[in-house]
Design an enzyme around this catalytic site. Structure first.
Site, PDB file in Angstrom:
ATOM      1  N   LYS A  69      -4.031  -3.173   6.585  1.00 49.45           N
ATOM      2  CA  LYS A  69      -5.414  -3.596   6.350  1.00 49.45           C
ATOM      3  C   LYS A  69      -5.804  -4.828   7.177  1.00 49.45           C
ATOM      4  O   LYS A  69      -6.894  -4.881   7.729  1.00 49.45           O
ATOM      5  CB  LYS A  69      -5.660  -3.822   4.864  1.00 49.45           C
ATOM      6  CG  LYS A  69      -5.684  -2.520   4.079  1.00 49.45           C
ATOM      7  CD  LYS A  69      -6.061  -2.741   2.646  1.00 49.45           C
ATOM      8  CE  LYS A  69      -6.259  -1.406   1.941  1.00 49.45           C
ATOM      9  NZ  LYS A  69      -6.659  -1.555   0.547  1.00 49.45           N
ATOM     10  N   ASP A 122     -13.866  -0.382  -0.924  1.00 50.28           N
ATOM     11  CA  ASP A 122     -13.260  -0.701  -2.230  1.00 50.28           C
ATOM     12  C   ASP A 122     -14.193  -1.564  -3.088  1.00 50.28           C
ATOM     13  O   ASP A 122     -14.320  -1.336  -4.296  1.00 50.28           O
ATOM     14  CB  ASP A 122     -11.946  -1.481  -2.035  1.00 50.28           C
ATOM     15  CG  ASP A 122     -10.791  -0.594  -1.613  1.00 50.28           C
ATOM     16  OD1 ASP A 122     -10.875   0.631  -1.821  1.00 50.28           O
ATOM     17  OD2 ASP A 122      -9.802  -1.133  -1.076  1.00 50.28           O
TER      18      ASP A 122
END
Ligand code: NAP
Length: 283
Positions: A69, A105
């Site tokens: 990420k 998210d």
């Protein structure tokens, strides 16, 4: 040569356990589109090459998971406003010659929070963990108008760094970072596990210090496997309402789909059907 079938990938390591290919297959069938979604086990040093290959092959984009990420964030040419504020990305889109990074998210968790029926405005929350997912959760809690968010981590410095980053957001939400064991003193109505503690296959056991006044509170776990995590069991034993991580998983996947393949018709109904199917598969 560019692919004829619209395609996307999940990059990370390990990715073999991921439910994402099943989710995308389901979305493709509901949208009546021929879409391909593959899993690729990629180590951080191989990420730039993997992205180049996918772009050359005509992929629309990729989801990125641990441990890629932060690398994905660094490689991006452009960040969505959410990704920029959260400081973490999980979805990439190839835009001509540029790499556009998004965080789906945060919006997914915000949507789960709103659908849960939990009172949000002016409330206090405790977030366990201070990694990428905790950042997205803090962003969502700020957007939802909470008065106070306490970040509790076993490395207290990590909690303070996240809290001070989030304190820079405009608005009234107060952020505080504390050591894990001190969370029990909080008078929060919302408790969130944003750590992998309790996830199937993750060794070790964490005890979550839930506050005394927790009876009418809500507990959200970001983990979806097992559906009833140790955190949610502990919360349920105190009479708290519990929400597992499956809804967030579905919503962040749907947001990624829309990023690459366009709007999904009857989204709410599709998400509901998908949840039913995944719940059955995870039983
Ligand atoms: P991450 O960036 O690696 O951060 C994990 C955080 O949890 C760190 O603060 C870490 O602290 C802490 N932690 C790890 N193991 C712990 C333990 N046993 N006890 C206490 N703290 C612990 O991971 P992430 O991306 O934030 O993901 C966190 C969890 O959320 C994962 O389980 C992930 O699968 C889940 N998630 C779910 C969704 C969904 O759609 N449902 C979306 C995103 C993430 P240390 O630095 O001390 O290890």
């Amino acid at each position: 040569m560019a692919l004829r079938v619209p395609s996307a990938a999940l990059l990370g390591s390990p990715v073999a356990h991921s439910l994402s290919p099943e989710i995308f297959q389901f979305l493709a069938s509901r949208a009546r589109k021929n879409v391909r979604y593959i899993r690729l086990d990629v180590e951080p040093r191989r990420l730039p090459g993997a992205l180049r290959s996918l772009r050359r092959a005509g992929f629309s984009g990729a989801n990125v998971t641990a441990p890629l990420k932060q690398d994905a964030l660094r490689l991006a040419d452009r960040l969505s406003p959410e990704a920029e504020t959260i400081g973490a990305v999980n979805a990439l889109r190839f835009d001509k010659s540029r790499l556009f990074a998004h965080n789906t998210d945060g919006p997914a968790f915000l949507s789960v929070l709103k659908e849960s029926g939990a009172p949000l405005k002016g409330q206090e929350a405790v977030v366990f963990g201070a990694g990428g997912a905790a950042r997205a959760v803090c962003w969502a809690l700020h957007k939802a108008g909470l008065a106070k968010v306490v970040v509790a981590a076993r490395k207290p410095r990590q909690a303070s760094v996240l809290a001070s980053r989030m304190s820079k957001l405009p608005g009234r939400t107060v952020f505080r970072g504390i050591p894990w064991r001190e969370a029990g003193a909080a008078r929060a109505s919302i408790w969130i596990n944003a750590t992998p503690a309790g996830m199937r296959g993750v060794p070790g056991r964490a005890v979550f210090p839930l506050g005394k006044g927790a009876g009418k509170a809500f507990a959200f776990d970001l983990i979806y496997l097992p559906p009833r995590t140790p955190f949610l069991r502990q919360a349920a034993a105190r009479g708290m309402r519990t929400v597992p991580g499956l809804g967030m998983l579905v919503k962040q996947a749907v947001a990624s789909w829309e990023l690459w393949f366009g709007p999904l018709a009857a989204k709410a109904a599709v998400e509901k059907r998908l949840m039913v199917r995944l719940r059955a598969a995870l039983r």
